[in-house]
Scaffold this motif. Structure first.
Motif, PDB file in Angstrom:
ATOM      1  N   ASP A  77       0.834  -1.209   0.000  1.00 43.95           N
ATOM      2  CA  ASP A  77       0.000   0.000   0.000  1.00 43.95           C
ATOM      3  C   ASP A  77       0.863   1.252   0.000  1.00 43.95           C
ATOM      4  N   GLU A  78       1.944   1.209  -0.736  1.00 42.68           N
ATOM      5  CA  GLU A  78       2.896   2.321  -0.787  1.00 42.68           C
ATOM      6  C   GLU A  78       2.248   3.594  -1.326  1.00 42.68           C
ATOM      7  N   GLU A  79       2.482   4.709  -0.653  1.00 46.40           N
ATOM      8  CA  GLU A  79       2.035   6.007  -1.149  1.00 46.40           C
ATOM      9  C   GLU A  79       3.087   6.565  -2.104  1.00 46.40           C
ATOM     10  N   ILE A  80       2.611   7.285  -3.133  1.00 48.80           N
ATOM     11  CA  ILE A  80       3.516   7.791  -4.160  1.00 48.80           C
ATOM     12  C   ILE A  80       2.939   9.077  -4.748  1.00 48.80           C
ATOM     13  N   PRO A  81       3.765  10.093  -5.005  1.00 48.15           N
ATOM     14  CA  PRO A  81       3.258  11.281  -5.706  1.00 48.15           C
ATOM     15  C   PRO A  81       3.246  11.043  -7.210  1.00 48.15           C
ATOM     16  N   SER A  82       2.467  11.824  -7.927  1.00 45.96           N
ATOM     17  CA  SER A  82       2.428  11.725  -9.385  1.00 45.96           C
ATOM     18  C   SER A  82       3.117  12.927 -10.006  1.00 45.96           C
ATOM     19  N   GLY A  83       4.147  12.654 -10.781  1.00 42.26           N
ATOM     20  CA  GLY A  83       4.813  13.731 -11.508  1.00 42.26           C
ATOM     21  C   GLY A  83       4.056  14.123 -12.756  1.00 42.26           C
ATOM     22  N   ALA A  84       3.383  13.156 -13.372  1.00 40.28           N
ATOM     23  CA  ALA A  84       2.580  13.442 -14.566  1.00 40.28           C
ATOM     24  C   ALA A  84       1.195  13.918 -14.159  1.00 40.28           C
ATOM     25  N   GLY A  85       0.543  14.632 -15.066  1.00 40.47           N
ATOM     26  CA  GLY A  85      -0.803  15.116 -14.808  1.00 40.47           C
ATOM     27  C   GLY A  85      -1.855  14.087 -15.181  1.00 40.47           C
ATOM     28  N   HIS A  86      -3.014  14.167 -14.543  1.00 34.84           N
ATOM     29  CA  HIS A  86      -4.114  13.240 -14.799  1.00 34.84           C
ATOM     30  C   HIS A  86      -5.442  13.961 -14.622  1.00 34.84           C
ATOM     31  N   ASP A  87      -6.494  13.425 -15.242  1.00 34.07           N
ATOM     32  CA  ASP A  87      -7.822  14.019 -15.103  1.00 34.07           C
ATOM     33  C   ASP A  87      -8.246  14.115 -13.645  1.00 34.07           C
ATOM     34  N   ALA A  88      -7.736  13.223 -12.802  1.00 36.46           N
ATOM     35  CA  ALA A  88      -8.072  13.266 -11.379  1.00 36.46           C
ATOM     36  C   ALA A  88      -7.771  14.635 -10.775  1.00 36.46           C
ATOM     37  N   ALA A  89      -6.773  15.340 -11.314  1.00 40.00           N
ATOM     38  CA  ALA A  89      -6.446  16.671 -10.794  1.00 40.00           C
ATOM     39  C   ALA A  89      -7.582  17.653 -11.038  1.00 40.00           C
ATOM     40  N   VAL A  90      -8.227  17.561 -12.199  1.00 40.07           N
ATOM     41  CA  VAL A  90      -9.343  18.458 -12.511  1.00 40.07           C
ATOM     42  C   VAL A  90     -10.517  18.188 -11.578  1.00 40.07           C
ATOM     43  N   PHE A  91     -10.846  16.911 -11.385  1.00 41.35           N
ATOM     44  CA  PHE A  91     -11.942  16.561 -10.484  1.00 41.35           C
ATOM     45  C   PHE A  91     -11.636  17.037  -9.064  1.00 41.35           C
ATOM     46  N   ALA A  92     -10.408  16.809  -8.610  1.00 39.42           N
ATOM     47  CA  ALA A  92     -10.035  17.212  -7.251  1.00 39.42           C
ATOM     48  C   ALA A  92     -10.136  18.720  -7.074  1.00 39.42           C
ATOM     49  N   ASN A  93      -9.667  19.481  -8.062  1.00 40.27           N
ATOM     50  CA  ASN A  93      -9.677  20.938  -7.948  1.00 40.27           C
ATOM     51  C   ASN A  93     -11.058  21.539  -8.197  1.00 40.27           C
ATOM     52  N   THR A  94     -12.014  20.695  -8.567  1.00 44.54           N
ATOM     53  CA  THR A  94     -13.403  21.120  -8.663  1.00 44.54           C
ATOM     54  C   THR A  94     -14.129  20.878  -7.341  1.00 44.54           C
ATOM     55  N   GLY A  95     -13.435  20.268  -6.385  1.00 45.59           N
ATOM     56  CA  GLY A  95     -14.010  20.006  -5.073  1.00 45.59           C
ATOM     57  C   GLY A  95     -14.556  18.610  -4.905  1.00 45.59           C
ATOM     58  N   ILE A  96     -14.304  17.733  -5.880  1.00 45.06           N
ATOM     59  CA  ILE A  96     -14.773  16.348  -5.811  1.00 45.06           C
ATOM     60  C   ILE A  96     -13.690  15.483  -5.166  1.00 45.06           C
ATOM     61  N   PRO A  97     -14.014  14.730  -4.101  1.00 46.60           N
ATOM     62  CA  PRO A  97     -13.016  13.834  -3.515  1.00 46.60           C
ATOM     63  C   PRO A  97     -12.481  12.884  -4.592  1.00 46.60           C
ATOM     64  N   SER A  98     -11.168  12.852  -4.754  1.00 54.86           N
ATOM     65  CA  SER A  98     -10.572  12.113  -5.863  1.00 54.86           C
ATOM     66  C   SER A  98      -9.436  11.223  -5.390  1.00 54.86           C
ATOM     67  N   ALA A  99      -9.229  10.140  -6.122  1.00 53.05           N
ATOM     68  CA  ALA A  99      -8.180   9.185  -5.772  1.00 53.05           C
ATOM     69  C   ALA A  99      -7.601   8.596  -7.047  1.00 53.05           C
ATOM     70  N   LEU A 100      -6.367   8.134  -6.938  1.00 53.38           N
ATOM     71  CA  LEU A 100      -5.637   7.641  -8.101  1.00 53.38           C
ATOM     72  C   LEU A 100      -4.773   6.456  -7.702  1.00 53.38           C
ATOM     73  N   VAL A 101      -4.931   5.352  -8.432  1.00 52.10           N
ATOM     74  CA  VAL A 101      -4.124   4.148  -8.227  1.00 52.10           C
ATOM     75  C   VAL A 101      -3.128   4.050  -9.371  1.00 52.10           C
ATOM     76  N   PHE A 102      -1.848   3.882  -9.051  1.00 51.43           N
ATOM     77  CA  PHE A 102      -0.826   3.659 -10.070  1.00 51.43           C
ATOM     78  C   PHE A 102      -0.522   2.165 -10.193  1.00 51.43           C
ATOM     79  N   VAL A 103      -0.306   1.729 -11.429  1.00 59.21           N
ATOM     80  CA  VAL A 103       0.117   0.363 -11.699  1.00 59.21           C
ATOM     81  C   VAL A 103       1.513   0.418 -12.310  1.00 59.21           C
ATOM     82  N   ARG A 104       2.377  -0.475 -11.849  1.00 64.92           N
ATOM     83  CA  ARG A 104       3.762  -0.527 -12.328  1.00 64.92           C
ATOM     84  C   ARG A 104       3.806  -0.663 -13.853  1.00 64.92           C
ATOM     85  N   ASN A 105       4.760   0.021 -14.468  1.00 67.07           N
ATOM     86  CA  ASN A 105       4.870   0.043 -15.927  1.00 67.07           C
ATOM     87  C   ASN A 105       6.334   0.246 -16.310  1.00 67.07           C
TER      88      ASN A 105
END
Length: 430
Positions: free
Chosen positions: A370-398
């Motif tokens: 359950d490692e926490e990690i920041p995102s260097g790249a941008g994602h649509d989740a940022a738009v939802f979060a900054n609109t006031g919607i609780p948002s979450a993002l799961v990263f998969v190894r690549n």
């Protein structure tokens, strides 16, 4: 935080239905989007539309409701028993950069479809409606603007953005209209989706950097997303001349001016990193005019892009001020002029603490890290979060990074990411 090397009681079982759905859809998307080198599904293009059609056809086959919203995004719905409750939204984007990979964006759409398909197959009616969004226009490669689809949803795509042209001279507004978007509403800044009706936004995405791979982790839970400030094209205007006839003290050399600028920006970047600031700086487009190329010519003009990213708005603005100050100093010292196009920006975003906790709890319950990690790249989740919607993002190894044809997401990691996402969503819709 569960650290690398810790022991887990692994109760996660690779789901055959999730794997089969993933193989089928990734293969279909690749066949529809392969350009001979990589995957090309540019924003508001025919190939992007074809990708939405592929996912929509599969959703209907699975017995799910589908529609296109006023932004021409795909919306797949599993109705809840209490339809008046704000719905839970999941998904990602289906466009790509030119000659990109097949997993960037599409993995999140397929993951969301897998969650809805399991609930439908098991005849489970959630209390809260769940909607999967196959979003358009997340990538900035065609029009220089990121998150176009999700910004339009919330009335945040500016009318001047709609006038920006691609390399063929077509405006964003024309291309959006061609695929069925209600451009009149978008141009008025009218929200196409009521943010108050969205309980949360959950997104799965491949990691586009090497951190999970280096830590030998199949997935990570994102805590925040870097924002950015950009210029699509800055021009340094000097004075062309004969390379042998003009001494240094009389030159107005655009190449040396921009080279000095980049060296100074790199020095500032290093200093900020030493002070513990989160920041990355890039000039991804850089060059002189090929029509004027000559070994014996002093270049009179250089065009370049500028981008700074950080999780801190203060750091973004501070570095941008440094950038403009350096341009002014170098312009004066070298007798050149810097000409700037419109400044573009995307705000940093913080993921919802409760949802981060829920996803970490789901991962631990499955015996997964359950490692926490920041995102260097941008994602649509940022738009939802900054609109006031609780948002979450799961990263998969690549492996092999992203925005290139060599993206290599392991299907086992992907199915594990779906399992974590599914467990968290099922808890939230009860």
């Amino acid at each position: 935080m569960t650290m690398r090397g810790a022991h887990h009681r692994n109760v996660f079982v690779d789901d055959a239905a999730d794997r089969s759905l993933a193989v089928e859809l990734f293969d279909a998307l690749r066949q529809a989007s392969f350009d001979g080198v990589g995957i090309t599904r540019e924003s508001y293009s025919g190939r992007e539309s074809a990708a939405l059609d592929i996912v929509e056809a599969k959703a209907r086959e699975l017995g799910l409701e589908t529609a296109r919203d006023a932004g021409a995004n795909l919306v797949v719905t599993l109705p809840g028993s209490e339809p008046d409750l704000p719905f839970l939204a999941c998904g990602s984007h289906l466009d790509s950069v030119p000659q990109g990979g097949n997993f960037d964006g599409a993995a999140g759409v397929i993951a969301g479809l897998a969650v809805l398909a399991r609930l439908k197959r098991d005849d489970i009616t959630p209390r809260r409606t769940i909607k999967l969004f196959g979003l358009r226009g997340e990538e900035s490669s065609r029009f220089g603007k990121a998150y176009m689809g999700s910004l339009a949803l919330f009335g945040k795509l500016a009318s001047e953005d709609l006038k920006v042209t691609d390399r063929d001279g077509r405006t964003l507004g024309e291309c959006m209209r061609a695929v069925g978007a209600d451009v009149a509403r978008i141009e008025r800044g009218e929200p196409l989706l009521d943010a108050g009706q969205v309980a949360a936004w959950i997104e799965l995405h491949i990691e586009q950097g090497p951190v999970l791979l280096a830590r030998e982790l199949p997935l990570g839970i994102v805590t925040g997303i870097r924002g950015n400030v950009r210029h699509r094209a800055v021009q340094c205007i000097g004075e062309a001349g004969h390379s042998g006839a003009v001494p240094r003290w009389l030159r107005h050399d655009a190449v040396f001016a921009v080279a000095e600028l980049m060296t100074h920006l790199d020095r500032h970047w290093r200093t900020l990193l030493e002070r513990g600031r989160d920041v990355v700086v890039t000039s991804g487009v850089f060059g002189t005019d090929p029509a004027e190329h000559a070994i014996a010519r002093i270049p009179g003009k250089v065009s370049f892009s500028f981008e700074v990213r950080s999780q801190s708005r203060e750091t973004l603005e501070g570095f941008y001020d440094l950038f403009r100050s350096e341009c002014n100093l170098i312009a004066e010292e070298r007798g050149v002029e810097f000409v700037f196009d419109r400044r573009l920006e995307s705000a940093p975003a913080t993921m919802d603490v409760d949802w981060v906790g829920r996803l970490r709890k789901s991962a631990r319950a499955l015996g997964l890290p359950d490692e926490e990690i920041p995102s260097g790249a941008g994602h649509d989740a940022a738009v939802f979060a900054n609109t006031g919607i609780p948002s979450a993002l799961v990263f998969v190894r690549n492996e092999n990074g992203s925005h290139n044809p060599k993206e290599a997401m392991n299907l086992g990691d992907f199915v594990a990411g779906i399992a974590v996402m599914r467990a968290a969503i099922e808890e939230a819709i009860q």
